[in-house]
Each structure stands twice: as structure tokens, then as C-alpha cells.
Design a protein around this motif. Structure first.
Motif, PDB file in Angstrom:
ATOM      1  N   GLY A 208       8.385 128.627 -85.266  1.00 37.72           N
ATOM      2  CA  GLY A 208       9.193 128.606 -86.475  1.00 37.72           C
ATOM      3  C   GLY A 208       8.371 128.239 -87.700  1.00 37.72           C
ATOM      4  O   GLY A 208       7.197 127.866 -87.599  1.00 37.72           O
ATOM      5  N   PRO A 209       8.960 128.298 -88.876  1.00 37.42           N
ATOM      6  CA  PRO A 209       8.202 128.049 -90.112  1.00 37.42           C
ATOM      7  C   PRO A 209       7.793 126.599 -90.309  1.00 37.42           C
ATOM      8  O   PRO A 209       6.925 126.317 -91.135  1.00 37.42           O
ATOM      9  N   ASP A 210       8.400 125.651 -89.572  1.00 39.62           N
ATOM     10  CA  ASP A 210       8.075 124.239 -89.758  1.00 39.62           C
ATOM     11  C   ASP A 210       7.069 123.713 -88.745  1.00 39.62           C
ATOM     12  O   ASP A 210       6.783 122.515 -88.730  1.00 39.62           O
ATOM     13  N   SER A 211       6.525 124.576 -87.893  1.00 39.34           N
ATOM     14  CA  SER A 211       5.549 124.131 -86.901  1.00 39.34           C
ATOM     15  C   SER A 211       4.208 123.837 -87.572  1.00 39.34           C
ATOM     16  O   SER A 211       3.925 124.290 -88.687  1.00 39.34           O
TER      17      SER A 211
ATOM     18  N   GLY B  92      18.837 144.772 -85.090  1.00 38.83           N
ATOM     19  CA  GLY B  92      20.049 144.002 -85.280  1.00 38.83           C
ATOM     20  C   GLY B  92      19.989 143.068 -86.473  1.00 38.83           C
ATOM     21  O   GLY B  92      19.071 143.112 -87.300  1.00 38.83           O
ATOM     22  N   SER B  93      20.996 142.190 -86.535  1.00 42.69           N
ATOM     23  CA  SER B  93      21.123 141.301 -87.696  1.00 42.69           C
ATOM     24  C   SER B  93      20.023 140.258 -87.763  1.00 42.69           C
ATOM     25  O   SER B  93      19.772 139.691 -88.825  1.00 42.69           O
ATOM     26  N   LEU B  94      19.342 139.982 -86.647  1.00 34.49           N
ATOM     27  CA  LEU B  94      18.272 138.979 -86.661  1.00 34.49           C
ATOM     28  C   LEU B  94      16.946 139.527 -87.161  1.00 34.49           C
ATOM     29  O   LEU B  94      15.978 138.785 -87.294  1.00 34.49           O
ATOM     30  N   SER B  95      16.903 140.834 -87.438  1.00 35.45           N
ATOM     31  CA  SER B  95      15.637 141.437 -87.863  1.00 35.45           C
ATOM     32  C   SER B  95      15.188 140.932 -89.227  1.00 35.45           C
ATOM     33  O   SER B  95      14.005 141.045 -89.564  1.00 35.45           O
ATOM     34  N   ALA B  96      16.114 140.373 -90.014  1.00 35.19           N
ATOM     35  CA  ALA B  96      15.730 139.884 -91.342  1.00 35.19           C
ATOM     36  C   ALA B  96      14.825 138.664 -91.266  1.00 35.19           C
ATOM     37  O   ALA B  96      14.082 138.391 -92.213  1.00 35.19           O
ATOM     38  N   ALA B  97      14.886 137.943 -90.166  1.00 34.84           N
ATOM     39  CA  ALA B  97      14.116 136.698 -90.092  1.00 34.84           C
ATOM     40  C   ALA B  97      13.214 136.607 -88.881  1.00 34.84           C
ATOM     41  O   ALA B  97      12.354 135.720 -88.838  1.00 34.84           O
ATOM     42  N   PHE B  98      13.353 137.511 -87.885  1.00 36.26           N
ATOM     43  CA  PHE B  98      12.591 137.354 -86.655  1.00 36.26           C
ATOM     44  C   PHE B  98      11.993 138.674 -86.202  1.00 36.26           C
ATOM     45  O   PHE B  98      12.502 139.748 -86.510  1.00 36.26           O
ATOM     46  N   GLY B  99      10.889 138.543 -85.488  1.00 37.77           N
ATOM     47  CA  GLY B  99      10.225 139.687 -84.882  1.00 37.77           C
ATOM     48  C   GLY B  99       9.434 139.222 -83.681  1.00 37.77           C
ATOM     49  O   GLY B  99       9.490 138.056 -83.280  1.00 37.77           O
ATOM     50  N   VAL B 100       8.679 140.138 -83.098  1.00 32.73           N
ATOM     51  CA  VAL B 100       7.856 139.844 -81.928  1.00 32.73           C
ATOM     52  C   VAL B 100       6.398 140.000 -82.307  1.00 32.73           C
ATOM     53  O   VAL B 100       6.022 140.963 -82.986  1.00 32.73           O
ATOM     54  N   CYS B 101       5.569 139.047 -81.882  1.00 34.62           N
ATOM     55  CA  CYS B 101       4.132 139.117 -82.155  1.00 34.62           C
ATOM     56  C   CYS B 101       3.485 140.090 -81.180  1.00 34.62           C
ATOM     57  O   CYS B 101       3.693 140.015 -79.970  1.00 34.62           O
ATOM     58  N   GLY B 102       2.685 141.002 -81.700  1.00 32.84           N
ATOM     59  CA  GLY B 102       1.987 141.969 -80.876  1.00 32.84           C
ATOM     60  C   GLY B 102       0.499 141.726 -80.792  1.00 32.84           C
ATOM     61  O   GLY B 102      -0.239 142.614 -80.355  1.00 32.84           O
ATOM     62  N   ASN B 103       0.042 140.544 -81.193  1.00 35.53           N
ATOM     63  CA  ASN B 103      -1.382 140.222 -81.140  1.00 35.53           C
ATOM     64  C   ASN B 103      -1.660 139.457 -79.849  1.00 35.53           C
ATOM     65  O   ASN B 103      -1.150 138.353 -79.645  1.00 35.53           O
ATOM     66  N   GLU B 104      -2.474 140.036 -78.967  1.00 31.15           N
ATOM     67  CA  GLU B 104      -2.727 139.419 -77.667  1.00 31.15           C
ATOM     68  C   GLU B 104      -3.478 138.097 -77.788  1.00 31.15           C
ATOM     69  O   GLU B 104      -3.474 137.289 -76.860  1.00 31.15           O
ATOM     70  N   ASN B 105      -4.135 137.847 -78.926  1.00 25.96           N
ATOM     71  CA  ASN B 105      -4.875 136.614 -79.131  1.00 25.96           C
ATOM     72  C   ASN B 105      -4.054 135.559 -79.869  1.00 25.96           C
ATOM     73  O   ASN B 105      -4.579 134.496 -80.215  1.00 25.96           O
ATOM     74  N   ALA B 106      -2.793 135.843 -80.128  1.00 27.59           N
ATOM     75  CA  ALA B 106      -1.941 134.900 -80.839  1.00 27.59           C
ATOM     76  C   ALA B 106      -0.681 134.640 -80.014  1.00 27.59           C
ATOM     77  O   ALA B 106      -0.767 134.394 -78.808  1.00 27.59           O
ATOM     78  N   ALA B 107       0.500 134.742 -80.614  1.00 29.72           N
ATOM     79  CA  ALA B 107       1.774 134.485 -79.911  1.00 29.72           C
ATOM     80  C   ALA B 107       2.279 135.769 -79.272  1.00 29.72           C
ATOM     81  O   ALA B 107       3.419 136.170 -79.480  1.00 29.72           O
TER      82      ALA B 107
ATOM     83  N   ARG C  71       6.003 136.811 -78.034  1.00 28.67           N
ATOM     84  CA  ARG C  71       6.945 135.752 -78.395  1.00 28.67           C
ATOM     85  C   ARG C  71       7.718 136.142 -79.643  1.00 28.67           C
ATOM     86  O   ARG C  71       7.199 136.827 -80.532  1.00 28.67           O
ATOM     87  N   VAL C  72       8.964 135.681 -79.689  1.00 24.72           N
ATOM     88  CA  VAL C  72       9.767 135.862 -80.896  1.00 24.72           C
ATOM     89  C   VAL C  72       9.273 134.864 -81.936  1.00 24.72           C
ATOM     90  O   VAL C  72       9.240 133.656 -81.692  1.00 24.72           O
ATOM     91  N   VAL C  73       8.880 135.347 -83.087  1.00 26.18           N
ATOM     92  CA  VAL C  73       8.336 134.501 -84.150  1.00 26.18           C
ATOM     93  C   VAL C  73       9.178 134.676 -85.410  1.00 26.18           C
ATOM     94  O   VAL C  73       9.774 135.733 -85.641  1.00 26.18           O
ATOM     95  N   HIS C  74       9.252 133.633 -86.192  1.00 26.38           N
ATOM     96  CA  HIS C  74       9.950 133.693 -87.471  1.00 26.38           C
ATOM     97  C   HIS C  74       9.074 134.426 -88.483  1.00 26.38           C
ATOM     98  O   HIS C  74       7.841 134.375 -88.420  1.00 26.38           O
ATOM     99  N   ALA C  75       9.706 135.104 -89.419  1.00 24.11           N
ATOM    100  CA  ALA C  75       8.944 135.847 -90.427  1.00 24.11           C
ATOM    101  C   ALA C  75       8.079 134.927 -91.271  1.00 24.11           C
ATOM    102  O   ALA C  75       7.052 135.352 -91.804  1.00 24.11           O
ATOM    103  N   GLU C  76       8.483 133.634 -91.389  1.00 22.87           N
ATOM    104  CA  GLU C  76       7.707 132.674 -92.168  1.00 22.87           C
ATOM    105  C   GLU C  76       6.727 131.884 -91.310  1.00 22.87           C
ATOM    106  O   GLU C  76       6.065 130.984 -91.817  1.00 22.87           O
ATOM    107  N   TYR C  77       6.664 132.202 -90.020  1.00 21.25           N
ATOM    108  CA  TYR C  77       5.646 131.591 -89.166  1.00 21.25           C
ATOM    109  C   TYR C  77       4.308 132.267 -89.450  1.00 21.25           C
ATOM    110  O   TYR C  77       4.251 133.366 -90.020  1.00 21.25           O
ATOM    111  N   GLY C  78       3.237 131.643 -89.057  1.00 24.20           N
ATOM    112  CA  GLY C  78       1.927 132.233 -89.256  1.00 24.20           C
ATOM    113  C   GLY C  78       0.886 131.532 -88.413  1.00 24.20           C
ATOM    114  O   GLY C  78       1.102 130.423 -87.916  1.00 24.20           O
ATOM    115  N   CYS C  79      -0.253 132.182 -88.241  1.00 20.39           N
ATOM    116  CA  CYS C  79      -1.358 131.588 -87.497  1.00 20.39           C
ATOM    117  C   CYS C  79      -2.666 132.120 -88.059  1.00 20.39           C
ATOM    118  O   CYS C  79      -2.684 132.961 -88.964  1.00 20.39           O
TER     119      CYS C  79
END
Length: 245
Positions: free
Chosen positions: A148-151, A172-187, A190-198
Motif C-alpha cells: 500500500g502507499p503507506d508502507s 472493474g471498479s478497483l482498477s482506479a486504485a489497484f493493479g498487479v505488478c508484472g516485474n519479476e524482481n519486485a512485487a 501481487r496486487v499493488v496500490h497505484a501509489e505504491y512504489g519500489c
């Protein structure tokens, strides 16, 4: 009388006398320490009763009861409330709760293949779908989770997942804030928040100056010893030396 009745009813484990409590004008409860393995703080309770017109008292009840500091089992919980994330293993079956508020009825088949086949293709062929309450619960868990964005990872990231090339939005309706990370070296996955980052953001660049140095490194801790050049003689000093000779 209470101790004798208790000794005759139980096979040992009767400890010190702890006191008596009046229940009503014709009954009292005598308490004894329960000296039994695994029953720390428990007490034997012996109810002695004598009605007003009785000539002698009688034993009304004997029970083993927990005291104020007794070791007791935790309160019973239904099985569906004891399940925790990660408890489900291969081969386990976990049906949803009865009238689960997270689910609502989905598309109801009409019997018309022309309609039902199209509905199934559009994803409407499920008996139940996630309710609004279920979506909000999931969104709250994902927002407050490790992705999430507060991690801590998100706070130190150079950018957000919503701007990353590896970010795969969900439907769906959750697409505005969530997606799936496709980077094998990251998350990855996993379902990640749009404001999450690494640090593995697709726009991440290495700092400038990287690569092999152009010159050999200079070791300022080493000393180089060289011969000092001979100093040139002063002409006046030479003339004075000749005069003295």
C-alpha cells in the motif's frame, strides 16, 4: 460435612479450605482449593442446604469451578471466525459463510443459449459476485498492507506504480486504485496500490558517473622519496670566499 462429601465424590485433589459464601437463608457454598494438574486457580464448590424445617443439612451440589485467577480455555469461536489468512492448504475446502455479506447473486441463467453464451463470455456466468461491501473490505486490506502507499518501501521509492511500465491494471471498479505488478524482481504477481512504489520502477535510472575510471586512482597515503636538486651559489657569497683566501 462438605469436605467429607467432597472426598467421597472425587478421587483426590482436595486442597485447603478457602471459605464459605451464603447463597440464601437456607444454602451456603463451601469452597476448597482444587489440587489437580492443569487446573491452576480452580476450586471445588460444595453447596450445603438446610430448609427451615429440616433437622439436618444435606449436600445439594458439588462442582469444579474456576476462580478469579484460574487458567481457563479461551472463549469458543465458530470455525469460520477462527480461519486466518494462510490457513488454507492444498486439498482443504473453505466454503463462504452463510449469507456472506461479501457476495451477492450474479447473473441468473435464462435458458436461452443466445443470451447465456454471451453472458458467460462477458464474465456474467457466475452464481455469485463480489458485493460492494466485499470490494471495500478488499480495498482496505490492500491499501493497509505491505503493498500500500503507506508502507516503508513506498515512502522510499522514487516514483509510484501507477506510472510504472510493469503496472498491470485490474478490471472493474478497483482498477482506479489497484493493479498487479508484472516485474519479476519486485512485487511480481501481487496486487499493488497505484501509489505504491519500489526501487525497480521502469523509469529508474542509475546515478551518473558510473563505469570504469579514466585514470589510475591516486593513493594519498603513499610517500614518494626523491633527491633534492643542488641549490645555486650566490655570486656575492663566492666573491667573499675568494677574497678571504
Amino acid at each position: 460435612m462438605a469436605r467429607q462429601a467432597l472426598s467421597e465424590s472425587v478421587d483426590g485433589g482436595v486442597g485447603d479450605y478457602l471459605g464459605v459464601t451464603g447463597e440464601d437463608p437456607s444454602a451456603a457454598t463451601h469452597r476448597f482449593e482444587a489440587d489437580l494438574p492443569g487446573y491452576r486457580g480452580w476450586q471445588w464448590a460444595v453447596v450445603v442446604a438446610a430448609p427451615d424445617d429440616a433437622d439436618t443439612a444435606t449436600i445439594s451440589e458439588i462442582a469444579l469451578l474456576p476462580g478469579l485467577d484460574a487458567l481457563v480455555a479461551p472463549s469458543w469461536l465458530p470455525w469460520d471466525e477462527r480461519i486466518r489468512p494462510g490457513d488454507l492448504g492444498p486439498g482443504d475446502l473453505l466454503p463462504p459463510r452463510h449469507q456472506d455479506p461479501r457476495l451477492v447473486p450474479g447473473y441468473v441463467a435464462t435458458g436461452d443459449p443466445a443470451v447465456d453464451d454471451v453472458a458467460l463470455e462477458l464474465g456474467l456466468g457466475r452464481k455469485q459476485v463480489t458485493s460492494r461491501e466485499g470490494r471495500l473490505d478488499a480495498a482496505e486490506r490492500w491499501h493497509d498492507g505491505d503493498f500500500g502507499p503507506d508502507s516503508e518501501m513506498a515512502k522510499a521509492a522514487p516514483s509510484t506504480c501507477g506510472l510504472c511500465g510493469f503496472y498491470l491494471p485490474i478490471a472493474g471498479s478497483l482498477s482506479a486504485a489497484f493493479g498487479v505488478c508484472g516485474n519479476e524482481n519486485a512485487a511480481d504477481g501481487r496486487v499493488v496500490h497505484a501509489e505504491y512504489g519500489c526501487g525497480a520502477h521502469s523509469d529508474t535510472e542509475l546515478p551518473t558517473g558510473a563505469g570504469s575510471p579514466q585514470f589510475e586512482p591516486y593513493d594519498d597515503a603513499a610517500l614518494e622519496v626523491t633527491d633534492a636538486p643542488a641549490a645555486a651559489a650566490d655570486p656575492e657569497t663566492l666573491q667573499d670566499a675568494q677574497s678571504s683566501n
